[in-house]
Design an enzyme around this catalytic site. Structure first.
Site, PDB file in Angstrom:
ATOM      1  N   ASP A 304       0.848  -1.176   0.000  1.00 24.78           N
ATOM      2  CA  ASP A 304       0.000   0.000   0.000  1.00 24.78           C
ATOM      3  C   ASP A 304       0.895   1.241   0.000  1.00 24.78           C
ATOM      4  O   ASP A 304       2.107   1.156   0.224  1.00 24.78           O
ATOM      5  CB  ASP A 304      -0.945  -0.019   1.209  1.00 24.78           C
ATOM      6  CG  ASP A 304      -2.268   0.658   0.904  1.00 24.78           C
ATOM      7  OD1 ASP A 304      -2.277   1.596   0.084  1.00 24.78           O
ATOM      8  OD2 ASP A 304      -3.291   0.260   1.494  1.00 24.78           O
ATOM      9  N   TRP A 305       0.296   2.387  -0.235  1.00 25.17           N
ATOM     10  CA  TRP A 305       1.056   3.598  -0.539  1.00 25.17           C
ATOM     11  C   TRP A 305       1.695   4.211   0.711  1.00 25.17           C
ATOM     12  O   TRP A 305       1.055   4.397   1.731  1.00 25.17           O
ATOM     13  CB  TRP A 305       0.129   4.605  -1.193  1.00 25.17           C
ATOM     14  CG  TRP A 305      -0.006   4.527  -2.683  1.00 25.17           C
ATOM     15  CD1 TRP A 305      -0.161   5.595  -3.531  1.00 25.17           C
ATOM     16  CD2 TRP A 305      -0.025   3.377  -3.539  1.00 25.17           C
ATOM     17  NE1 TRP A 305      -0.269   5.167  -4.839  1.00 25.17           N
ATOM     18  CE2 TRP A 305      -0.178   3.811  -4.878  1.00 25.17           C
ATOM     19  CE3 TRP A 305       0.094   2.000  -3.309  1.00 25.17           C
ATOM     20  CZ2 TRP A 305      -0.227   2.950  -5.969  1.00 25.17           C
ATOM     21  CZ3 TRP A 305       0.046   1.124  -4.386  1.00 25.17           C
ATOM     22  CH2 TRP A 305      -0.105   1.595  -5.692  1.00 25.17           C
TER      23      TRP A 305
END
Length: 587
Positions: A304-305
């Site tokens: 995920d970012w």
């Protein structure tokens, strides 16, 4: 001059991958391990000035030529032609680099009503469908496959080749802010629908006409402590007091069996399990032991970012979501994530860190090559080396085409869920209507709109699930906290319900607490993303609502707080049980 093997489409993909890999420098390999955010100028040109950009701090040319990145997540909403022309300019820039590796472009969901810059965009030019919760309310795998195919065709037209969805977390914690993107609380329903979704996006096998599905958030991001979200430090803990860890894993097994191309682990830090208490992107027990070895997943694992670096988001500084490894340096975090089994870093752009890890011997080049192979292989399989460009004229024909728009509008109507009906629906004739939260212009085509409920035959009231306002711009998009209507707002609603027979429609992005409204409304309908026209078509019997609740609606916040985050439909004496929905026949 001999054509390089990797440029020859007649050669086997694996041979092309190995040939390209041998030609790449360490810096070029490292660039492949980053899936960065990218923006475009409104006129379809590449961004050169980032001084006022809230998400990107490098020009597009710097990212492609300087940092050698070739995987990007496009932010924002733009015109269809402008997007297509921008994609072609981006691919031309990539083609001009030493090896000409084409860009793989991804996007968050763009086909519904939610607008959260950290999670999804409202449909804009794309066909408008209900949120995934609404698709779950319908519960029709054929429709979900058709939806996935629509997304595929519209995405392909403008050059998106990776969907940062579907989101198949289970909605078992009523307060969690990300539920509207899920298929609800049922592992069986979610498993069935994710198979259909992946078929729609990818087709029978991944190929040049596919959009790769990056399924998220492994191994199930639903059971968040107190319903808080791990985008933020106060929501980092994921807990399983009901012992249902495998229940949350079931949809991901289905996604792997369906052949999903990519997988995104969530930020959450598991607490109280036999897994290491570090975020899933750093968690070898979960990524290698569970996903790779137990489930046999062979595709790309993209974090995920923002797991590595602190960053400014919408003008606010946020720490890296390095939960459980906050004490490590950026390089040490990157090494731990690679050791865990991650292939790519979402929302990051620091390939120099990987170069130094390899040069120092902390990470072997062979380990880096393992991930680069997976990433390059997908580019070849998707046909990007042969045809990375799109046709702007064709894009304008396809995106938002009448066929797709009609399918989305029909799905909106089907997804509406009638919770109570005290002989009100379906409505007839042209009544005097008092509306609140509904377009008066739309309502005027169904009845005579009046300014005062005293003069109305009935009222139509649209509401949204309550939430607590959180500090900061970015967190304000994540609707969290209490599900109960504030006292003053509730009193105002009940005054209207006492004065006039009222159709109440509540948008359920989370399971609202509404026992008093349910008791007094002449009819109560739940929506999961539907236009005013869709609602009124159902209310006046021109279309049939088919929805069934994809999660239960709790009776009180005390019941929510006493429930277990990993257990579906676990609140005591809910107002409406999972699966509730009434039949109202169309006229």
């Amino acid at each position: 001059m001999t054509t390089p093997k990797y440029r020859d489409p007649n050669r086997p993909v694996d041979e092309r991958v190995e040939d390209l890999l041998t030609r790449m420098t360490l810096e070029e390999k490292a660039g492949q391990l980053f899936h960065a955010m990218l923006t475009m100028n409104p006129d379809g040109t590449l961004v050169t000035d980032t001084t006022a950009n809230p998400f990107v701090n490098h020009s597009t040319t710097e990212l492609v030529e300087g940092l050698r990145l070739s995987h990007f997540n496009l932010l924002g909403q733009h015109g269809v032609r402008e997007t297509a022309e921008w994609v072609n300019r981006l691919q031309e820039l990539a083609a001009s680099t030493r090896l000409g590796i084409p860009v793989t472009l991804s996007t968050d969901p763009r086909h519904a009503f939610t607008d959260n810059p950290g999670a999804s965009f409202n449909s804009g030019a794309f066909s408008a469908w209900p949120e995934p919760l609404g698709l779950a309310a319908i519960g029709d795998p054929e429709l979900v496959e058709k939806f996935g195919d629509t997304v595929r065709r519209e995405y392909l037209a403008v050059g998106f080749r990776v969907a940062l969805h579907p989101q198949i977390d289970l909605a078992t914690e009523p307060r969690w802010s990300r539920q509207s993107g899920t298929f609800g609380s049922s592992a069986d329903t979610t498993s069935e629908l994710v198979r259909a979704y992946v078929r729609g996006l990818q087709g029978p096998v991944l190929g040049p006409e596919s959009v790769a599905a990056m399924v998220k958030h492994f191994p199930g991001g639903g059971p968040q402590k107190d319903g808080e979200d791990p985008h933020f430090a106060h929501g980092k803990e994921q807990v399983y007091p009901g012992g249902l860890r495998d229940y949350h894993l079931a949809p991901f097994k289905a996604a792997v069996e369906a052949g999903c191309s990519q997988m995104m682990p969530y930020y959450g830090q598991p607490v109280g399990t036999d897994w290491e208490e570090v975020g899933f992107g750093f968690n070898r027990d979960v990524l290698t032991g569970l996903l790779r070895e137990r489930l046999g997943f062979q595709g790309v694992i993209c974090t995920d970012w923002g797991l590595l670096s602190d960053a400014s988001i919408l003008g606010e500084m946020f720490p890296a979501r390095a939960w459980g490894v906050e004490h490590l340096t950026v390089a040490e975090r990157a090494a731990k994530a690679l050791d865990a089994g991650s292939d790519q870093f979402g929302g990051e752009q620091c390939p120099e860190v990987i170069v130094e890890l390899v040069r120092s011997g902390r990470i072997t080049e062979a380990r880096m090559d393992e991930s680069v192979r997976r990433l390059l292989r997908e580019k070849f399989v998707l046909g990007l080396f042969e045809n990375p460009y799109v046709d702007p004229d064709r894009a304008e024909e396809v995106v938002g085409a009448r066929e797709f728009t009609a399918l989305g509008e029909a799905a909106q109507r089907r997804s509406l869920t009638v919770l109570t009906n005290r002989s009100l629906l379906p409505l007839a004739d042209r009544p005097n209507l008092y509306v609140r939260g509904v377009s008066e212009q739309v309502a005027s085509t169904y009845g005579n709109v009046v300014a005062d409920p005293v003069h109305a035959d009935l009222a139509i009231l649209r509401l949204r699930t309550p939430h607590e306002q959180r500090p900061g711009v970015f967190e304000s998009f994540f609707h969290s906290g209490s599900l109960a209507f504030p006292e003053d707002e509730l009193k105002d609603i009940l005054r209207l319900l006492d004065a006039t027979p009222t159709l109440v429609c509540v948008n359920l992005e989370r399971p609202a607490v509404l026992p008093e409204i349910a008791e007094k409304a002449a009819a109560l309908v739940a929506d999961f993303g539907a236009s005013d026209t869709a609602l009124l078509d159902v209310a006046f019997g021109r279309a049939r609502a088919e929805g069934r609740l994809p999660f239960e609606l709790p009776r009180s916040m005390a019941a929510v707080e006493a429930s277990r985050p990993d257990v579906p439909n676990d609140t005591e004496d809910p107002v409406f049980a999972y699966g509730h929905g009434l039949e109202v026949q169309a006229l």
